[in-house]
Design an enzyme around this catalytic site. Structure first.
Site, PDB file in Angstrom:
ATOM      1  N   ARG A  17      -0.654  69.424  56.802  1.00 26.58           N
ATOM      2  CA  ARG A  17      -2.062  69.580  57.398  1.00 26.58           C
ATOM      3  C   ARG A  17      -2.398  68.420  58.241  1.00 26.58           C
ATOM      4  O   ARG A  17      -1.505  67.650  58.628  1.00 26.58           O
ATOM      5  CB  ARG A  17      -3.055  69.619  56.193  1.00 26.58           C
ATOM      6  CG  ARG A  17      -2.560  70.775  55.259  1.00 26.58           C
ATOM      7  CD  ARG A  17      -3.577  70.984  54.237  1.00 26.58           C
ATOM      8  NE  ARG A  17      -4.971  71.257  54.449  1.00 26.58           N
ATOM      9  CZ  ARG A  17      -5.907  71.034  53.814  1.00 26.58           C
ATOM     10  NH1 ARG A  17      -5.857  70.795  52.544  1.00 26.58           N
ATOM     11  NH2 ARG A  17      -7.355  71.130  54.385  1.00 26.58           N
ATOM     12  N   ALA A  53     -10.410  65.030  48.764  1.00 30.18           N
ATOM     13  CA  ALA A  53     -10.410  63.902  49.922  1.00 30.18           C
ATOM     14  C   ALA A  53     -10.360  62.492  49.678  1.00 30.18           C
ATOM     15  O   ALA A  53     -10.016  61.675  50.289  1.00 30.18           O
ATOM     16  CB  ALA A  53     -11.657  64.319  50.881  1.00 30.18           C
ATOM     17  N   PRO A  61     -13.947  66.062  44.989  1.00 29.78           N
ATOM     18  CA  PRO A  61     -15.185  66.766  45.690  1.00 29.78           C
ATOM     19  C   PRO A  61     -14.549  67.798  46.427  1.00 29.78           C
ATOM     20  O   PRO A  61     -13.446  68.221  46.766  1.00 29.78           O
ATOM     21  CB  PRO A  61     -15.339  65.874  46.886  1.00 29.78           C
ATOM     22  CG  PRO A  61     -14.175  64.698  46.829  1.00 29.78           C
ATOM     23  CD  PRO A  61     -13.600  64.709  45.404  1.00 29.78           C
ATOM     24  N   ASN A  62     -15.477  69.163  46.050  1.00 30.53           N
ATOM     25  CA  ASN A  62     -15.260  70.444  46.630  1.00 30.53           C
ATOM     26  C   ASN A  62     -14.489  71.230  46.301  1.00 30.53           C
ATOM     27  O   ASN A  62     -14.501  72.452  46.245  1.00 30.53           O
ATOM     28  CB  ASN A  62     -14.934  70.142  48.364  1.00 30.53           C
ATOM     29  CG  ASN A  62     -15.751  69.729  49.082  1.00 30.53           C
ATOM     30  OD1 ASN A  62     -16.974  69.773  49.093  1.00 30.53           O
ATOM     31  ND2 ASN A  62     -15.499  68.499  49.981  1.00 30.53           N
ATOM     32  N   HIS A  96      -2.145  68.142  44.338  1.00 23.63           N
ATOM     33  CA  HIS A  96      -2.610  68.609  45.285  1.00 23.63           C
ATOM     34  C   HIS A  96      -2.071  70.013  45.487  1.00 23.63           C
ATOM     35  O   HIS A  96      -0.966  70.514  45.284  1.00 23.63           O
ATOM     36  CB  HIS A  96      -2.350  68.078  46.676  1.00 23.63           C
ATOM     37  CG  HIS A  96      -2.571  66.531  46.745  1.00 23.63           C
ATOM     38  ND1 HIS A  96      -3.824  66.159  46.887  1.00 23.63           N
ATOM     39  CD2 HIS A  96      -1.874  65.495  46.548  1.00 23.63           C
ATOM     40  CE1 HIS A  96      -3.938  64.855  46.803  1.00 23.63           C
ATOM     41  NE2 HIS A  96      -2.672  64.349  46.668  1.00 23.63           N
TER      42      HIS A  96
END
Length: 142
Positions: A106, A76, A10-11, A99
């Protein structure tokens, strides 16, 4: 010819636009062209989905001989999806978790991966080059 599938979650379709300070300013499609040029003897396929079930279905479809390796950036879902972890465990094809950012620098919730225990390896924090490092690992092993 060896075949590797890159799956983005996602994204990640928004790379180049989404938070360039974290993810850089290049689209994944632009990077993918360079990656394919760097490995002309490897067929590199690409799949992106914002939907967990689509990612699981794709893993299932290639997990028993469709490709020699999978490079997976589940976004995520890394931190939430037991289902994707189970899919990785269920298939025979090795999966390297990648990643773009160093998730350990983070937010706290990004420090845990459900996928890492199921993955053949993990590469984090090298920007888009994380993908090249994963592909290179498969190329050297294959």
């Amino acid at each position: 010819m060896k075949k590797i599938l890159i799956i983005n979650g996602p994204n990640l379709n928004l790379l180049g636009q989404r938070e360039p300070g974290i993810y850089g300013s290049s689209s994944f499609e632009t990077y993918l062209e360079k990656l394919r040029a760097a490995y002309p003897d490897v067929e590199i396929d690409y799949f992106q989905s914002n939907h967990e079930g689509d990612i699981i279905d794709r893993l299932h479809s290639v997990g028993f001989g469709g490709v020699d390796g999978v490079v997976l950036n589940a976004g995520a879902y890394t931190h939430t999806s037991v289902a994707i972890a189970d899919a990785i465990r269920a298939i025979k094809t090795p999966v390297i978790e990648v990643h773009i950012s160093n998730v350990h620098q983070r937010e706290e919730f990004r420090h845990h991966s459900f996928l890492s225990p199921a993955a053949a390896g993990i590469i984090i924090g090298f920007g888009l080059e994380s993908y090249r490092l994963a592909v290179d690992s498969f190329v050297k092993k294959l």
